[in-house]
Design an enzyme around this catalytic site. Sequence first.
Site, short mmCIF file in Angstrom:
data_model
loop_
_atom_site.label_atom_id
_atom_site.label_comp_id
_atom_site.label_asym_id
_atom_site.label_seq_id
_atom_site.Cartn_x
_atom_site.Cartn_y
_atom_site.Cartn_z
N SER A 204 2.54 -4.19 6.68
CA SER A 204 3.29 -4.53 7.88
C SER A 204 2.42 -4.50 9.12
O SER A 204 2.50 -5.40 9.98
CB SER A 204 4.48 -3.57 8.06
OG SER A 204 4.05 -2.23 8.22
N TYR A 205 1.57 -3.50 9.24
CA TYR A 205 0.66 -3.46 10.39
C TYR A 205 -0.40 -4.55 10.28
O TYR A 205 -0.87 -5.06 11.30
CB TYR A 205 0.04 -2.07 10.53
CG TYR A 205 1.05 -1.07 11.05
CD1 TYR A 205 1.38 -1.02 12.40
CD2 TYR A 205 1.71 -0.20 10.19
CE1 TYR A 205 2.32 -0.15 12.87
CE2 TYR A 205 2.67 0.68 10.66
CZ TYR A 205 2.98 0.71 12.00
OH TYR A 205 3.94 1.57 12.47
N HIS A 206 -0.75 -4.89 9.07
CA HIS A 206 -1.65 -6.02 8.86
C HIS A 206 -1.05 -7.29 9.47
O HIS A 206 -1.72 -8.02 10.22
CB HIS A 206 -1.90 -6.21 7.36
CG HIS A 206 -2.72 -7.40 7.02
ND1 HIS A 206 -4.07 -7.31 6.72
CD2 HIS A 206 -2.41 -8.72 6.93
CE1 HIS A 206 -4.54 -8.51 6.47
NE2 HIS A 206 -3.55 -9.40 6.58
#
Length: 595
Positions: A204-206
């Site tokens: 998700s942070y990617h």
Amino acid sequence: RFYIRNFKESTDASGNEIYYSFKKDGKIDWDFVPAEITDQEFKSQKHRHQWMLPQAKAYRVKQDEKYFQSWMDVYSDWLKTFPCPKEGIVDKDNVQWYGLQPAERVLSQIDILPYFIQSTNFTPEWLSIFLTAFADEVECTRKNYFTDGSNIYVTQVQAVTTAGMLMPEFKNSTEWLTEGSQKISEQVTAQFLADGVQVELDPSYHIGVVDGFYNIYKLAMLNNKLDLFPSNYIELLKKASRFVMDIIYPNYTIDNFNDTRSSSYSKSVILKNLKKYMEMFPEDEEIRWMATEGNQGTKPANLVQVYDAAGYYMLRSGWEKDAAMMILKNNKNTDNKWHCQPDNGTFGLYHNGRNFCPDAGVYSYGGTSSSNADRAAFAATAMHNTMTRNKKDIAKGYMNGRLLLQESKSNMDILVTENQSYSDLTHRRAVFFIRDKKTFILVDEGYGTGSTPTVNLNFKLCPNKNDVVIDDESTNYQYGAHTIFADDNNMLFKTFVETTEGYAAENNTAYVSEKLGEKTHQRRFYQVNITKPANGAARFITVIYPFKKEADLEKLNINAKFTDNTEENAGTFHPNGASVEVNIGEEKYELSYTL
């Protein structure tokens, strides 16, 4: 200060988005918030700024001054309650001005200004207050950059760059733009490992980091500022974009790996990001195929994807919705990244539109003793489809996943990974994927010398406990489970052991969280335990077999055994490989690998 949620529903001008209203000091305050935001997310200072934009859009559509007045009252009150710190450096206890908070306010205020500036009540006096606060927030962001190379740092730099580009009237705007663009240019490489995965190892942070880089580039292009960035800026995002394409399931869903909240990544959100990648890389026909749901472009050809620097591996029978797909997660997390859970060796399993082994999720980001305990419970190694030693977590410093082998044959893909999970126990997992049968054979070995711990092999099954039946054949040292869906899309798990000392098997239920603060599903799990031989290995074979109806299982005999040891030397570990024999009905598979 926090608003108290008043669960009164309203809709936007088009009538299709539901927002919640809020109360402040007993008075309804129409600070619109998307309905999917949970109480926990709302009460965190982290994302409050994001809910100003829907209010600004509501003002633009309805031209009702109450929306502007509400925003001005709330924001001016907030500025009085939480004035900008003048001392420069901010510590984490000052949550309103620490980390993401000022950076995200900068970005959101740039967005809302064009809407609210049209108000007749937007006086010169209020403009002065707004612009002064804006400059303070940019400078506070600059003085408090995160130095850990995280996604927070990218957002901070994005905010400074955006402020310099879109607010050139400020005396420091040139400095903001120069500093921000330099740091963005550095981070477009520093944020990603050699295989293109963002350094925090969280899907998700990617996705968020790639989106931040995309937005800055698009902004620079529209404002004729591309000369501030390296000529290969977009090309540097190619691997990162393809990782998103590879880690989603064929029905455009994503698993809860690490701190990913899958409910936030609906099919429409995933497609929105894929379309951005298609815009960045118009020549990539495979990204185009994914972004257009197969209506344009070329279907991806590769059925195996290896992201070895990060430790993500994908095996699939195809790219269509009815395919089978396994994602094995064996992260290289020697730096103990906070968003990465101690679950090396775990996997997600998809077949024909169904996630049969959803990851446990995150549930909580912690912050208090009770929420820290909640976070630890969901992140626990035993909450994942992997091996544990005496049911304990993999400790910090012991997440250094390695790829030992990946090879493909005519109808089979083989993947072998390893992780020294404890000081005296290394987990080696070999996956044999028989493509035409969409069948996975797992060979798990927990090896080490000089100790005899209880080794546990854990399997957490699909979302709801009532969809799973436990198959207890422990008297024959066999144990497993199968699903009972009525749509002819089911999965069998059956685990065999080579040695039986200390044999025990158990099952229970555990939760899955797809959204912060929400226990989305209660599922079944089973665990098989044996004592590791002192100088050998605890060895397991698990057959994961798709079937249609329960009646199909009644006439299907499944057996498995190791063929590289005799009864006399059972439990011996062979560093260079393993071999097994698996029988599924009339099919016999002699499987092996050699390193």
